[in-house]
Scaffold this active site. Sequence first.
Site, short mmCIF file in Angstrom:
data_model
loop_
_atom_site.label_atom_id
_atom_site.label_comp_id
_atom_site.label_asym_id
_atom_site.label_seq_id
_atom_site.Cartn_x
_atom_site.Cartn_y
_atom_site.Cartn_z
N PRO A 1 0.99 -1.14 0.27
CA PRO A 1 -0.33 -0.13 -0.17
C PRO A 1 0.46 1.22 0.23
CG PRO A 1 -0.30 -0.64 1.87
CD PRO A 1 0.29 -1.59 1.09
N GLU B 1 2.68 -7.31 8.44
CA GLU B 1 2.66 -6.24 8.16
C GLU B 1 3.74 -5.99 7.86
OE1 GLU B 1 0.93 -4.28 10.09
OE2 GLU B 1 0.18 -6.15 10.97
N ARG C 1 -4.42 -10.02 -20.31
CA ARG C 1 -5.21 -9.35 -21.92
C ARG C 1 -4.50 -8.19 -22.82
NH1 ARG C 1 -8.61 -5.29 -21.22
NH2 ARG C 1 -10.65 -6.30 -21.46
N ASP D 1 -10.43 -0.13 -24.69
CA ASP D 1 -10.36 0.31 -23.02
C ASP D 1 -10.50 1.45 -22.86
OD1 ASP D 1 -11.97 -2.50 -23.14
OD2 ASP D 1 -9.59 -3.29 -22.31
#
Length: 245
Positions: A89, A117, A155, A170
């Site tokens: 993150p 963690e 893809r 897309d």
Amino acid sequence: MLHIGIITLFPEMFNILQQGVSGKALEKKLVQLERFYLRDYTQDARKTVDDRPYGGGPGMVMMVQPLRDAIHAAKKKLGEDTLTVYLSPQGKPVYQQQMVSFVESKKPLLLIAGRYEGIDERLIEQDIDQEWSMGDIVLSGGEIPAMAIIDAMIRLVPGALGDETSAKQDTFEDGLLEYPHYTRPRTLESLDVPEVLLRGNHRDIIRWRLKHALGRTWLKRPDLLDKLTLTSEQIILLQEFIEEL
Ligand code: SAM
């Protein structure tokens, strides 16, 4: 061929990729996915993979030795030019153009799915090339972001999609959100399919789609428009969209 390795405590989670578009690409061997199971690199009978954090505090940290050995073994197998990425993150959020550039580079990719963690800071300094994030949310492990990234890359591999032009249209491909889609019935409750899509005039359809791609990007993701330099035709189309609204 796309060559991706993944270091994980939960290799079975990646079975999900055997479905749908990614499943077909794996079957056709357009992509080679290698799972490195972290417990295979442990040295004790209990196959320990976590350790206490120096300084105390809640939670455990991924144990250094098995992870380090797994990274070295995976890099040896994938090749010298492997890009080693820790899913975190705290990393830079991933984006579509980055996926496109990476697939085009034809480099092998090693993804490390953290747990607990996270991993020892010195491993990030020594063994990790980049940290990639799925966005500003905290997940319990890196497996789901890894799968999302692998799916997004697969893809883009030539031959993975039935229609090669589909990925090119897309959302994000040209910096815009994709135009709206309609299928049968022609009228749903009181809502009709836009007339222009029924008339079959190809030029008009292209123009309408570009106008609506611009318009919905303006409505939903103005930050994307800020990054683009619009052509004079695109400015006129966006103006038209805003006036019609
Ligand atoms: N303590 C860490 C922190 O605050 O930065 C969070 C650890 S998280 C509970 C466990 C693992 O999930 C991380 O090591 C990472 O691999 C993965 N993870 C969690 N959120 C993520 C995100 N937004 N993007 C990518 N990976 C994520």
